[in-house]
Design an enzyme around this catalytic site. Structure first.
Site, PDB file in Angstrom:
ATOM      1  N   ASN A  46      15.146  56.488  47.144  1.00 51.85           N
ATOM      2  CA  ASN A  46      15.100  56.993  45.770  1.00 51.85           C
ATOM      3  C   ASN A  46      14.682  55.857  44.835  1.00 51.85           C
ATOM      4  O   ASN A  46      15.416  54.879  44.681  1.00 51.85           O
ATOM      5  CB  ASN A  46      16.497  57.523  45.406  1.00 51.85           C
ATOM      6  CG  ASN A  46      16.580  58.066  43.992  1.00 51.85           C
ATOM      7  OD1 ASN A  46      15.667  57.887  43.184  1.00 51.85           O
ATOM      8  ND2 ASN A  46      17.687  58.711  43.664  1.00 51.85           N
ATOM      9  N   CYS A  54      16.083  59.263  36.136  1.00 53.70           N
ATOM     10  CA  CYS A  54      15.117  59.729  37.146  1.00 53.70           C
ATOM     11  C   CYS A  54      14.186  60.820  36.617  1.00 53.70           C
ATOM     12  O   CYS A  54      13.151  61.085  37.220  1.00 53.70           O
ATOM     13  CB  CYS A  54      15.853  60.226  38.382  1.00 53.70           C
ATOM     14  SG  CYS A  54      16.940  58.995  39.097  1.00 53.70           S
ATOM     15  N   HIS A  74      11.614  65.041  42.675  1.00 54.72           N
ATOM     16  CA  HIS A  74      12.284  63.740  42.649  1.00 54.72           C
ATOM     17  C   HIS A  74      12.911  63.502  44.023  1.00 54.72           C
ATOM     18  O   HIS A  74      13.572  64.383  44.570  1.00 54.72           O
ATOM     19  CB  HIS A  74      13.343  63.755  41.548  1.00 54.72           C
ATOM     20  CG  HIS A  74      14.250  62.574  41.575  1.00 54.72           C
ATOM     21  ND1 HIS A  74      13.764  61.292  41.710  1.00 54.72           N
ATOM     22  CD2 HIS A  74      15.601  62.466  41.513  1.00 54.72           C
ATOM     23  CE1 HIS A  74      14.781  60.452  41.707  1.00 54.72           C
ATOM     24  NE2 HIS A  74      15.900  61.132  41.606  1.00 54.72           N
TER      25      HIS A  74
HETATM   26  O1  UT7 Z   1      18.583  60.231  41.355  1.00 55.39           O
HETATM   27  C1  UT7 Z   1      19.861  60.778  41.442  1.00 55.39           C
HETATM   28  C2  UT7 Z   1      20.590  60.065  42.526  1.00 55.39           C
HETATM   29  N1  UT7 Z   1      21.776  60.564  43.096  1.00 55.39           N
HETATM   30  C3  UT7 Z   1      21.848  61.567  44.003  1.00 55.39           C
HETATM   31  O2  UT7 Z   1      20.965  62.322  44.251  1.00 55.39           O
HETATM   32  C4  UT7 Z   1      23.179  61.653  44.736  1.00 55.39           C
HETATM   33  C5  UT7 Z   1      23.458  63.018  45.314  1.00 55.39           C
HETATM   34  N2  UT7 Z   1      24.559  62.931  46.266  1.00 55.39           N
HETATM   35  C6  UT7 Z   1      24.343  62.588  47.550  1.00 55.39           C
HETATM   36  O3  UT7 Z   1      23.228  62.407  47.968  1.00 55.39           O
HETATM   37  C7  UT7 Z   1      25.556  62.507  48.448  1.00 55.39           C
HETATM   38  O4  UT7 Z   1      26.728  62.778  47.696  1.00 55.39           O
HETATM   39  C8  UT7 Z   1      25.703  61.120  49.144  1.00 55.39           C
HETATM   40  C9  UT7 Z   1      24.667  60.992  50.244  1.00 55.39           C
HETATM   41  C10 UT7 Z   1      25.513  60.000  48.127  1.00 55.39           C
HETATM   42  C11 UT7 Z   1      27.070  60.942  49.772  1.00 55.39           C
HETATM   43  O5  UT7 Z   1      27.335  62.014  50.674  1.00 55.39           O
HETATM   44  P1  UT7 Z   1      28.719  62.797  50.604  1.00 55.39           P
HETATM   45  O6  UT7 Z   1      28.763  63.750  51.716  1.00 55.39           O
HETATM   46  O7  UT7 Z   1      28.875  63.335  49.214  1.00 55.39           O
HETATM   47  O8  UT7 Z   1      29.729  61.633  50.892  1.00 55.39           O
HETATM   48  P2  UT7 Z   1      31.057  61.200  50.140  1.00 55.39           P
HETATM   49  O9  UT7 Z   1      30.755  60.170  49.099  1.00 55.39           O
HETATM   50  O10 UT7 Z   1      31.876  62.392  49.704  1.00 55.39           O
HETATM   51  O11 UT7 Z   1      31.837  60.539  51.325  1.00 55.39           O
HETATM   52  C12 UT7 Z   1      32.260  61.280  52.480  1.00 55.39           C
HETATM   53  C13 UT7 Z   1      32.726  60.291  53.530  1.00 55.39           C
HETATM   54  C14 UT7 Z   1      33.721  59.288  52.978  1.00 55.39           C
HETATM   55  O12 UT7 Z   1      34.610  58.919  54.030  1.00 55.39           O
HETATM   56  P3  UT7 Z   1      36.080  59.524  54.090  1.00 55.39           P
HETATM   57  O13 UT7 Z   1      36.742  59.139  52.801  1.00 55.39           O
HETATM   58  O14 UT7 Z   1      35.906  60.996  54.224  1.00 55.39           O
HETATM   59  O15 UT7 Z   1      36.652  58.862  55.303  1.00 55.39           O
HETATM   60  C15 UT7 Z   1      32.866  58.119  52.631  1.00 55.39           C
HETATM   61  O16 UT7 Z   1      33.582  56.899  52.614  1.00 55.39           O
HETATM   62  O17 UT7 Z   1      31.608  59.534  54.002  1.00 55.39           O
HETATM   63  C16 UT7 Z   1      31.867  58.149  53.778  1.00 55.39           C
HETATM   64  N3  UT7 Z   1      30.617  57.503  53.425  1.00 55.39           N
HETATM   65  C17 UT7 Z   1      29.892  56.812  54.311  1.00 55.39           C
HETATM   66  N4  UT7 Z   1      30.081  56.537  55.597  1.00 55.39           N
HETATM   67  C18 UT7 Z   1      29.161  55.791  56.226  1.00 55.39           C
HETATM   68  C19 UT7 Z   1      29.985  57.508  52.214  1.00 55.39           C
HETATM   69  N5  UT7 Z   1      28.843  56.811  52.318  1.00 55.39           N
HETATM   70  C20 UT7 Z   1      28.767  56.355  53.590  1.00 55.39           C
HETATM   71  C21 UT7 Z   1      27.840  55.585  54.276  1.00 55.39           C
HETATM   72  N6  UT7 Z   1      28.064  55.323  55.598  1.00 55.39           N
HETATM   73  N7  UT7 Z   1      26.720  55.089  53.696  1.00 55.39           N
END
Ligand code: UT7
Length: 331
Positions: free
Chosen positions: A288, A112, A258
């Site tokens: 993104n 990116c 970005h």
């Molecule tokens: O160009 C570089 C690209 N990458 C980035 O910029 C990524 C940066 N990170 C992020 O933007 C965030 O970490 C995310 C938006 C990707 C994810 O958010 P998070 O708060 O870090 O979520 P997580 O992966 O830690 O998941 C927390 C909970 C989990 O459920 P449990 O295990 O607590 O029950 C996930 O399964 O949220 C759940 N979850 C979702 N639920 C509904 C993760 N994604 C989703 C979803 N819909 N799309």
């Protein structure tokens, strides 16, 4: 210090729109989860065209904007981390489609951060007098790498391309690039391999301790929390390093970050003390699109007549690597 001047900008965005509700049709997710955490409402997907085609359309639009003869292009740099082929470079495929037959061509991959890396290379060439002009095309088709069973990553990414045609200029230009390879496992997409070399042992053994070789062989794999944590500080540090005493942060007229996650953008700009009205975002309708995010924003701003002479504009990004960087350009 010799700067750079933007002669023309262009972009290409595929027609098909996947809004958040479309993901709820096959995943346990919702607009109520996605939008507040990311700022994304929809992203575009190139359902029936390859990446290089999008890049060529963006390039044609930039050349048209500059009223520039394709045969006069000296150098094409394509930034992409989602190429259609390992080789040839996408820049060669795009060269053919746009008729820039006199241009040197190569691709750059710093994920990116690729547009900022390409700017650095273009600036070096232009200020050294090696080329009179450089066409940067940032083109990404992340949908061909994303794992659509992984709800934490697939909802972030889309497909599109942006392009800028540059020549050298007199105004100041400052740029910083950084990387932290120790963090590479936070975001990767492993290459496919033929693996039928008769002298190989078990190819998966090369990788098994570090990567999921079971089913994610060529999918984008992300530790979202690790990337998030890295990104906020990396973006703030990149801006400070780019301006490096030449300006005060308060002198920046516009910041084009970005477009990874609106929350990351808000935190990083808050750390820098930059007010939100100086920060441009299009993440709500684009998601993104990796290295294409920044040049697409530049094109949107130019078309809207928002790039005024004398403005100090800061580009800042981060990505797989993990890489990060920022540039300040006066228009
Ligand atoms: O160009 C570089 C690209 N990458 C980035 O910029 C990524 C940066 N990170 C992020 O933007 C965030 O970490 C995310 C938006 C990707 C994810 O958010 P998070 O708060 O870090 O979520 P997580 O992966 O830690 O998941 C927390 C909970 C989990 O459920 P449990 O295990 O607590 O029950 C996930 O399964 O949220 C759940 N979850 C979702 N639920 C509904 C993760 N994604 C989703 C979803 N819909 N799309």
């Amino acid at each position: 210090m010799n700067g750079i001047e933007i002669l023309g900008t262009g972009s290409f965005v595929p027609d098909f729109i996947a809004d958040n509700d479309k993901f709820s049709e096959f995943l346990d997710t919702s607009d109520e989860w996605i939008f507040p955490r990311t700022g994304i409402k929809q992203r575009h997907i190139a359902t029936d065209i390859p990446n290089y085609y999008m890049g060529a359309q963006a390039a044609k639009n930039a050349l048209r904007d500059a009223d520039f003869d394709p045969e006069a292009v000296d150098c094409i740099i394509v930034s992409t981390c989602s190429p259609d082929f390992y080789y040839p470079a996408m820049s060669c495929l795009i060269q053919k489609l746009i008729g820039a037959k006199n241009a040197a061509c190569f691709d750059v991959n710093s994920a990116c951060t690729g547009f900022i890396t390409s700017l650095d290379i273009a600036h070096s060439y232009l200020s050294a007098g090696k080329y009179d002009n450089v066409l940067i095309i940032s083109s990404e088709k992340l949908s061909q790498q994303v794992d659509y069973t992984d709800r934490a990553s697939c909802i972030l990414f889309g497909d599109a391309a942006g392009a800028v045609l540059l020549k050298s200029g007199e105004k100041p230009f400052y740029l910083f690039l950084g990387a932290d390879g120790d963090e590479f496992e936070a975001l990767y997409c492993k290459a496919n391999y033929s693996a039928n070399c008769p002298w190989y042992g078990d190819i998966d053994k090369f990788y098994e301790n570090r990567f999921d070789t079971e089913h994610k062989r060529s999918f984008l794999v992300q530790d979202g929390k690790a990337v998030y944590k890295f990104a906020v500080n990396a973006m703030a540090n990149a801006v400070k390093n780019a301006i490096n005493g030449h300006y005060d942060v308060s002198e920046l007229d516009l910041v084009i970050p970005h477009q990874a996650n609106l929350r990351i953008i808000e935190k990083a700009t808050e750390l820098l003390g930059i007010s939100s009205d100086k920060v441009y975002t299009n993440i709500e309708h684009m998601g993104n699109v990796s290295s294409a995010c920044i040049p697409i924003c530049v094109n949107e701003l130019k078309k809207a007549g928002r790039l005024k002479p004398g403005m100090k504009i800061c580009f800042v990004g981060f990505g797989a690597g993990l890489t990060y960087g920022a540039a300040v350009i006066e228009v």
